[in-house]
Motif scaffolding. Structure first.
Motif, PDB file in Angstrom:
ATOM      1  N   PHE A 173       0.852  -1.194   0.000  1.00 53.55           N
ATOM      2  CA  PHE A 173       0.000   0.000   0.000  1.00 53.55           C
ATOM      3  C   PHE A 173       0.885   1.241   0.000  1.00 53.55           C
ATOM      4  O   PHE A 173       2.065   1.185   0.341  1.00 53.55           O
ATOM      5  CB  PHE A 173      -0.952   0.005   1.209  1.00 53.55           C
ATOM      6  N   ALA A 174       0.280   2.372  -0.388  1.00 57.49           N
ATOM      7  CA  ALA A 174       1.043   3.619  -0.466  1.00 57.49           C
ATOM      8  C   ALA A 174       0.198   4.766   0.076  1.00 57.49           C
ATOM      9  O   ALA A 174      -1.007   4.851  -0.194  1.00 57.49           O
ATOM     10  CB  ALA A 174       1.447   3.909  -1.912  1.00 57.49           C
ATOM     11  N   PHE A 175       0.846   5.638   0.837  1.00 52.13           N
ATOM     12  CA  PHE A 175       0.165   6.830   1.331  1.00 52.13           C
ATOM     13  C   PHE A 175       0.551   7.996   0.435  1.00 52.13           C
ATOM     14  O   PHE A 175       1.737   8.284   0.241  1.00 52.13           O
ATOM     15  CB  PHE A 175       0.565   7.121   2.779  1.00 52.13           C
ATOM     16  N   ASN A 228      -5.013   8.040 -11.985  1.00 53.64           N
ATOM     17  CA  ASN A 228      -3.654   7.490 -11.939  1.00 53.64           C
ATOM     18  C   ASN A 228      -3.482   6.544 -10.754  1.00 53.64           C
ATOM     19  O   ASN A 228      -2.849   5.484 -10.878  1.00 53.64           O
ATOM     20  CB  ASN A 228      -2.628   8.626 -11.855  1.00 53.64           C
ATOM     21  N   LEU A 229      -4.048   6.916  -9.606  1.00 54.49           N
ATOM     22  CA  LEU A 229      -3.959   6.048  -8.429  1.00 54.49           C
ATOM     23  C   LEU A 229      -4.747   4.760  -8.643  1.00 54.49           C
ATOM     24  O   LEU A 229      -4.311   3.682  -8.222  1.00 54.49           O
ATOM     25  CB  LEU A 229      -4.478   6.789  -7.186  1.00 54.49           C
ATOM     26  N   GLU A 230      -5.880   4.883  -9.294  1.00 55.07           N
ATOM     27  CA  GLU A 230      -6.691   3.704  -9.585  1.00 55.07           C
ATOM     28  C   GLU A 230      -5.934   2.737 -10.497  1.00 55.07           C
ATOM     29  O   GLU A 230      -5.915   1.513 -10.260  1.00 55.07           O
ATOM     30  CB  GLU A 230      -8.004   4.128 -10.239  1.00 55.07           C
ATOM     31  N   LYS A 231      -5.285   3.272 -11.516  1.00 53.26           N
ATOM     32  CA  LYS A 231      -4.504   2.430 -12.433  1.00 53.26           C
ATOM     33  C   LYS A 231      -3.319   1.804 -11.707  1.00 53.26           C
ATOM     34  O   LYS A 231      -2.998   0.631 -11.902  1.00 53.26           O
ATOM     35  CB  LYS A 231      -4.022   3.259 -13.617  1.00 53.26           C
ATOM     36  N   LEU A 232      -2.675   2.598 -10.859  1.00 49.21           N
ATOM     37  CA  LEU A 232      -1.524   2.097 -10.098  1.00 49.21           C
ATOM     38  C   LEU A 232      -1.944   0.957  -9.174  1.00 49.21           C
ATOM     39  O   LEU A 232      -1.237  -0.043  -9.045  1.00 49.21           O
ATOM     40  CB  LEU A 232      -0.921   3.243  -9.280  1.00 49.21           C
ATOM     41  N   GLN A 260      -1.910  -2.746  -5.434  1.00 49.74           N
ATOM     42  CA  GLN A 260      -1.473  -1.913  -4.304  1.00 49.74           C
ATOM     43  C   GLN A 260      -2.589  -0.971  -3.859  1.00 49.74           C
ATOM     44  O   GLN A 260      -3.143  -0.225  -4.663  1.00 49.74           O
ATOM     45  CB  GLN A 260      -0.239  -1.107  -4.722  1.00 49.74           C
ATOM     46  N   SER A 261      -2.914  -0.991  -2.591  1.00 49.84           N
ATOM     47  CA  SER A 261      -3.930  -0.091  -2.048  1.00 49.84           C
ATOM     48  C   SER A 261      -3.383   1.328  -2.001  1.00 49.84           C
ATOM     49  O   SER A 261      -2.239   1.538  -1.585  1.00 49.84           O
ATOM     50  CB  SER A 261      -4.332  -0.541  -0.637  1.00 49.84           C
ATOM     51  N   GLN A 262      -4.206   2.298  -2.407  1.00 54.81           N
ATOM     52  CA  GLN A 262      -3.773   3.694  -2.477  1.00 54.81           C
ATOM     53  C   GLN A 262      -4.529   4.525  -1.429  1.00 54.81           C
ATOM     54  O   GLN A 262      -5.748   4.623  -1.461  1.00 54.81           O
ATOM     55  CB  GLN A 262      -4.011   4.254  -3.878  1.00 54.81           C
ATOM     56  N   ILE A 313      -9.818   9.085   6.321  1.00 55.59           N
ATOM     57  CA  ILE A 313      -8.856   8.438   5.450  1.00 55.59           C
ATOM     58  C   ILE A 313      -9.621   7.789   4.297  1.00 55.59           C
ATOM     59  O   ILE A 313     -10.632   7.115   4.510  1.00 55.59           O
ATOM     60  CB  ILE A 313      -8.059   7.354   6.201  1.00 55.59           C
ATOM     61  N   PHE A 314      -9.155   8.022   3.065  1.00 54.34           N
ATOM     62  CA  PHE A 314      -9.738   7.374   1.881  1.00 54.34           C
ATOM     63  C   PHE A 314      -8.737   6.358   1.322  1.00 54.34           C
ATOM     64  O   PHE A 314      -7.534   6.643   1.236  1.00 54.34           O
ATOM     65  CB  PHE A 314     -10.034   8.403   0.786  1.00 54.34           C
ATOM     66  N   ILE A 315      -9.237   5.173   0.952  1.00 48.77           N
ATOM     67  CA  ILE A 315      -8.384   4.155   0.326  1.00 48.77           C
ATOM     68  C   ILE A 315      -9.116   3.589  -0.878  1.00 48.77           C
ATOM     69  O   ILE A 315     -10.309   3.248  -0.781  1.00 48.77           O
ATOM     70  CB  ILE A 315      -8.053   2.999   1.287  1.00 48.77           C
ATOM     71  N   ILE A 316      -8.422   3.502  -2.000  1.00 48.97           N
ATOM     72  CA  ILE A 316      -9.020   2.871  -3.177  1.00 48.97           C
ATOM     73  C   ILE A 316      -8.161   1.689  -3.643  1.00 48.97           C
ATOM     74  O   ILE A 316      -6.949   1.675  -3.428  1.00 48.97           O
ATOM     75  CB  ILE A 316      -9.217   3.854  -4.359  1.00 48.97           C
ATOM     76  N   HIS A 317      -8.824   0.715  -4.235  1.00 50.12           N
ATOM     77  CA  HIS A 317      -8.106  -0.442  -4.774  1.00 50.12           C
ATOM     78  C   HIS A 317      -8.948  -1.046  -5.894  1.00 50.12           C
ATOM     79  O   HIS A 317     -10.090  -1.428  -5.691  1.00 50.12           O
ATOM     80  CB  HIS A 317      -7.872  -1.498  -3.694  1.00 50.12           C
ATOM     81  N   LYS A 318      -8.338  -1.104  -7.062  1.00 53.37           N
ATOM     82  CA  LYS A 318      -8.983  -1.753  -8.211  1.00 53.37           C
ATOM     83  C   LYS A 318      -8.317  -3.092  -8.440  1.00 53.37           C
ATOM     84  O   LYS A 318      -7.118  -3.182  -8.660  1.00 53.37           O
ATOM     85  CB  LYS A 318      -8.890  -0.894  -9.457  1.00 53.37           C
ATOM     86  N   MET A 319      -9.110  -4.150  -8.385  1.00 49.69           N
ATOM     87  CA  MET A 319      -8.569  -5.501  -8.558  1.00 49.69           C
ATOM     88  C   MET A 319      -8.380  -5.822 -10.043  1.00 49.69           C
ATOM     89  O   MET A 319      -9.058  -5.269 -10.888  1.00 49.69           O
ATOM     90  CB  MET A 319      -9.523  -6.517  -7.915  1.00 49.69           C
TER      91      MET A 319
END
Length: 240
Positions: A143-145, A162-166, A172-174, A234-240
């Motif tokens: 994960f990355a902050f 960009n974070l969604e693609k990453l 990796q959770s953003q 805190i917001f976290i996004i993750h696209k599988m």
């Protein structure tokens, strides 16, 4: 033979994440450390004094020597703040909320302490970033902050995509945050930018009685009603 001067230590003292009993979320180590430290580097003197009083009511406030470290502090002032350590005194570094040095201006003092050969002692306490990650159900192995995203709507949309693609490319959770009074707008912008199937975790008021932590797909969040205004989130996004 010239003697080596005794150096004090820099203690990284965590604080609560809001209005809660300090001993509900902080170990006794923090209280014991505050007992023997009189020199502190803090973001806000008033809130720092209030925290010291809440966790150690017997501490004599008049003995405290506080230096302010915030956006108004000049780099030329850093050396003076760390000077007590060079004179053999222990210094406490406090964040306004949570852990010093993590999403916090105190990192510059920690860096300086290492440069000066001063021992840095991190104490256990709540980190909203890690607590949110723990509770999200997302990938805790990677994960990355990312701190704050751009304020400009167009730039923010690009950053979110960009974070969604990453997150998809690296599994990796953003993680990111927003100024609390802009949280509701941030949620709107997130839901407009990311794909319906992307996971979004919202973690609000962590460790407080009003704590709210939920992970849902973006499409499900569009039908949910949650008010995040002026609530640390805190917001976290993750696209599988």
């Amino acid at each position: 033979m010239k003697s080596i001067p005794f150096l004090g230590k820099l203690y990284l003292i965590p604080t609560t994440l809001g209005e809660s009993d300090p001993l509900d979320v902080l170990p006794q180590t923090v209280k014991r450390t505050i007992e023997f430290i009189d020199d502190y580097i803090v973001e806000n003197e008033k809130t720092a004094r209030r925290f010291v009083k809440s966790i150690h009511p017997e501490k004599v406030q008049a003995t405290l020597r506080l230096s302010a470290l915030n956006k108004h502090t000049e780099k030329s002032e850093y050396a003076e703040m760390i000077k007590p350590c060079l004179e053999g005194k222990n210094v406490g570094l406090m964040s306004e909320a949570g852990c010093p040095g993590v999403a916090d201006p105190g990192a510059v003092i920690v860096k300086l302490a290492h440069e000066k050969g001063i021992q840095v002692v991190p104490l256990v306490g709540p980190s909203s970033i890690l607590l949110a990650m723990m509770a999200s159900g997302m990938n805790g192995q990677s994960f990355a902050f990312n701190g704050y995203l751009p304020i400009d709507k167009g730039e923010k949309k690009v950053a979110l995509k960009n974070l969604e693609k990453l997150s998809q490319d690296k599994n990796q959770s953003q993680i990111f945050i927003e100024t609390p009074f802009r949280n509701n707008k941030m949620l709107e912008d997130i839901l407009q930018a990311i794909q319906p199937g992307t996971l979004l975790c919202i973690a609000t008021d962590i460790t407080l009685p009003t704590e709210y932590i939920k992970t849902k797909r973006a499409s499900d969040w569009k039908n949910a009603k949650v008010d995040l205004h002026n609530r640390p989130t805190i917001f976290i996004i993750h696209k599988m």
